[in-house]
Design a protein around this motif. Structure first.
Motif, PDB file in Angstrom:
ATOM      1  N   VAL A  48     -11.804 -46.736  96.795  1.00  0.00           N
ATOM      2  CA  VAL A  48     -10.633 -45.845  96.813  1.00  0.00           C
ATOM      3  C   VAL A  48      -9.338 -46.654  96.878  1.00  0.00           C
ATOM      4  O   VAL A  48      -8.324 -46.245  96.315  1.00  0.00           O
ATOM      5  N   GLN A  49      -9.384 -47.811  97.530  1.00  0.00           N
ATOM      6  CA  GLN A  49      -8.209 -48.672  97.557  1.00  0.00           C
ATOM      7  C   GLN A  49      -7.938 -49.253  96.166  1.00  0.00           C
ATOM      8  O   GLN A  49      -6.793 -49.271  95.706  1.00  0.00           O
ATOM      9  N   GLU A  50      -8.981 -49.723  95.488  1.00  0.00           N
ATOM     10  CA  GLU A  50      -8.842 -50.268  94.131  1.00  0.00           C
ATOM     11  C   GLU A  50      -8.261 -49.227  93.175  1.00  0.00           C
ATOM     12  O   GLU A  50      -7.465 -49.563  92.313  1.00  0.00           O
ATOM     13  N   LYS A  51      -8.704 -47.984  93.317  1.00  0.00           N
ATOM     14  CA  LYS A  51      -8.282 -46.907  92.421  1.00  0.00           C
ATOM     15  C   LYS A  51      -7.029 -46.191  92.920  1.00  0.00           C
ATOM     16  O   LYS A  51      -6.548 -45.267  92.260  1.00  0.00           O
ATOM     17  N   ASN A  52      -6.537 -46.593  94.099  1.00  0.00           N
ATOM     18  CA  ASN A  52      -5.354 -45.978  94.690  1.00  0.00           C
ATOM     19  C   ASN A  52      -5.535 -44.460  94.853  1.00  0.00           C
ATOM     20  O   ASN A  52      -4.698 -43.666  94.423  1.00  0.00           O
ATOM     21  N   ILE A  53      -6.656 -44.085  95.469  1.00  0.00           N
ATOM     22  CA  ILE A  53      -7.019 -42.689  95.681  1.00  0.00           C
ATOM     23  C   ILE A  53      -6.950 -42.395  97.171  1.00  0.00           C
ATOM     24  O   ILE A  53      -7.405 -43.197  97.983  1.00  0.00           O
ATOM     25  N   SER A  54      -6.437 -41.246  97.517  1.00  0.00           N
ATOM     26  CA  SER A  54      -6.422 -40.829  98.913  1.00  0.00           C
ATOM     27  C   SER A  54      -7.793 -40.242  99.275  1.00  0.00           C
ATOM     28  O   SER A  54      -8.312 -39.387  98.538  1.00  0.00           O
ATOM     29  N   PRO A  55      -8.375 -40.665 100.392  1.00  0.00           N
ATOM     30  CA  PRO A  55      -9.667 -40.094 100.816  1.00  0.00           C
ATOM     31  C   PRO A  55      -9.668 -38.573 100.938  1.00  0.00           C
ATOM     32  O   PRO A  55     -10.695 -37.941 100.758  1.00  0.00           O
ATOM     33  N   LYS A  56      -8.508 -37.978 101.198  1.00  0.00           N
ATOM     34  CA  LYS A  56      -8.460 -36.516 101.334  1.00  0.00           C
ATOM     35  C   LYS A  56      -8.655 -35.806  99.988  1.00  0.00           C
ATOM     36  O   LYS A  56      -8.932 -34.614  99.947  1.00  0.00           O
ATOM     37  N   ASN A  57      -8.543 -36.554  98.887  1.00  0.00           N
ATOM     38  CA  ASN A  57      -8.739 -35.992  97.552  1.00  0.00           C
ATOM     39  C   ASN A  57     -10.128 -36.284  96.995  1.00  0.00           C
ATOM     40  O   ASN A  57     -10.371 -36.115  95.805  1.00  0.00           O
ATOM     41  N   VAL A  58     -11.034 -36.746  97.857  1.00  0.00           N
ATOM     42  CA  VAL A  58     -12.357 -37.210  97.435  1.00  0.00           C
ATOM     43  C   VAL A  58     -13.450 -36.395  98.116  1.00  0.00           C
ATOM     44  O   VAL A  58     -13.318 -36.009  99.274  1.00  0.00           O
ATOM     45  N   LEU A  59     -14.526 -36.152  97.382  1.00  0.00           N
ATOM     46  CA  LEU A  59     -15.772 -35.674  97.967  1.00  0.00           C
ATOM     47  C   LEU A  59     -16.826 -36.727  97.668  1.00  0.00           C
ATOM     48  O   LEU A  59     -17.037 -37.080  96.505  1.00  0.00           O
ATOM     49  N   LEU A  60     -17.448 -37.251  98.718  1.00  0.00           N
ATOM     50  CA  LEU A  60     -18.559 -38.169  98.534  1.00  0.00           C
ATOM     51  C   LEU A  60     -19.830 -37.339  98.398  1.00  0.00           C
ATOM     52  O   LEU A  60     -20.184 -36.580  99.301  1.00  0.00           O
ATOM     53  N   VAL A  61     -20.500 -37.482  97.277  1.00  0.00           N
ATOM     54  CA  VAL A  61     -21.780 -36.821  97.033  1.00  0.00           C
ATOM     55  C   VAL A  61     -22.840 -37.869  97.352  1.00  0.00           C
ATOM     56  O   VAL A  61     -23.072 -38.784  96.575  1.00  0.00           O
ATOM     57  N   ILE A  62     -23.444 -37.731  98.521  1.00  0.00           N
ATOM     58  CA  ILE A  62     -24.338 -38.766  99.040  1.00  0.00           C
ATOM     59  C   ILE A  62     -25.786 -38.340  98.864  1.00  0.00           C
ATOM     60  O   ILE A  62     -26.192 -37.272  99.325  1.00  0.00           O
ATOM     61  N   THR A  63     -26.541 -39.193  98.178  1.00  0.00           N
ATOM     62  CA  THR A  63     -27.976 -38.964  98.018  1.00  0.00           C
ATOM     63  C   THR A  63     -28.692 -40.133  98.685  1.00  0.00           C
ATOM     64  O   THR A  63     -28.238 -41.266  98.626  1.00  0.00           O
ATOM     65  N   SER A  64     -29.806 -39.816  99.317  1.00  0.00           N
ATOM     66  CA  SER A  64     -30.541 -40.851 100.039  1.00  0.00           C
ATOM     67  C   SER A  64     -32.000 -40.466 100.173  1.00  0.00           C
ATOM     68  O   SER A  64     -32.352 -39.290 100.087  1.00  0.00           O
ATOM     69  N   ASP A  65     -32.816 -41.482 100.426  1.00  0.00           N
ATOM     70  CA  ASP A  65     -34.231 -41.233 100.675  1.00  0.00           C
ATOM     71  C   ASP A  65     -34.462 -40.743 102.104  1.00  0.00           C
ATOM     72  O   ASP A  65     -35.485 -40.127 102.390  1.00  0.00           O
ATOM     73  N   LEU A  66     -33.524 -41.008 102.996  1.00  0.00           N
ATOM     74  CA  LEU A  66     -33.594 -40.562 104.389  1.00  0.00           C
ATOM     75  C   LEU A  66     -32.275 -39.922 104.790  1.00  0.00           C
ATOM     76  O   LEU A  66     -31.243 -40.153 104.146  1.00  0.00           O
ATOM     77  N   GLU A  67     -32.291 -39.190 105.883  1.00  0.00           N
ATOM     78  CA  GLU A  67     -31.075 -38.556 106.378  1.00  0.00           C
ATOM     79  C   GLU A  67     -30.027 -39.606 106.742  1.00  0.00           C
ATOM     80  O   GLU A  67     -30.336 -40.642 107.323  1.00  0.00           O
ATOM     81  N   VAL A  68     -28.794 -39.313 106.390  1.00  0.00           N
ATOM     82  CA  VAL A  68     -27.662 -40.175 106.725  1.00  0.00           C
ATOM     83  C   VAL A  68     -27.031 -39.611 107.990  1.00  0.00           C
ATOM     84  O   VAL A  68     -26.712 -38.420 108.043  1.00  0.00           O
ATOM     85  N   PRO A  69     -26.846 -40.430 109.016  1.00  0.00           N
ATOM     86  CA  PRO A  69     -26.272 -39.930 110.270  1.00  0.00           C
ATOM     87  C   PRO A  69     -24.879 -39.325 110.074  1.00  0.00           C
ATOM     88  O   PRO A  69     -24.077 -39.830 109.284  1.00  0.00           O
ATOM     89  N   ALA A  70     -24.630 -38.251 110.797  1.00  0.00           N
ATOM     90  CA  ALA A  70     -23.296 -37.640 110.772  1.00  0.00           C
ATOM     91  C   ALA A  70     -22.274 -38.688 111.175  1.00  0.00           C
ATOM     92  O   ALA A  70     -22.508 -39.490 112.063  1.00  0.00           O
TER      93      ALA A  70
END
Length: 146
Positions: A48-70
């Motif tokens: 996001v820093q490289e692309k100059n994007i604000s985190p508030k304008n992003v949705l991370l779509v996270i896929t994993s083989d196991l649960e990702v901790p909150a």
């Protein structure tokens, strides 16, 4: 249709696909190809820093083989998807980029979506190499997928 329903509430946000592998691959030494959640979050922050994007304008779509901790990706809105390989593959393909493992899975999702696949690694990311790629390309860092 299910994927459309999942991403509809996030219209207007940049979707960044994250593929995290938390269990070892069969036949490989312990953790040889694994990248920790902490390192993946560092890579997301670098992206996001490289692309100059604000985190508030992003949705991370996270896929994993196991649960990702909150809280693993604090500062970002997230959608978590586990286990369903087919759903996860096509869900990632609807994102703008895949930040994912050095695997056929991450690379195929990028190919289906015609989006770049930035390989997550424990080594520093070569951001200069990725800077000009906005579509799928033959990535020199994708070595496990062949």
């Amino acid at each position: 249709e299910k994927i459309k329903q999942i991403i509809a509430p996030w219209k207007g946000r940049l979707l960044i696909g994250i593929h995290v592998r938390q269990e070892d691959f069969k036949g490989f030494r312990e953790g040889e190809f694994l990248v920790s959640l902490e390192r993946v979050q560092e890579i997301v922050n670098e992206y996001v820093q490289e692309k100059n994007i604000s985190p508030k304008n992003v949705l991370l779509v996270i896929t994993s083989d196991l649960e990702v901790p909150a809280g693993a990706f604090d500062g970002f809105s997230t959608y978590m998807s586990y286990g369903n390989t087919q759903m996860n593959l096509f869900l990632l393909s609807k994102c703008s980029v895949v930040l994912g493992t050095n695997t056929t899975f991450s690379n195929l999702a990028a190919w289906f979506g015609n989006i770049p696949h930035i390989v997550t690694t424990n080594e520093p990311i070569d951001w200069t190499y990725y800077r000009t790629h906005e579509e799928y390309f033959e990535n020199k860092y994708v070595t496990f997928a062949y």
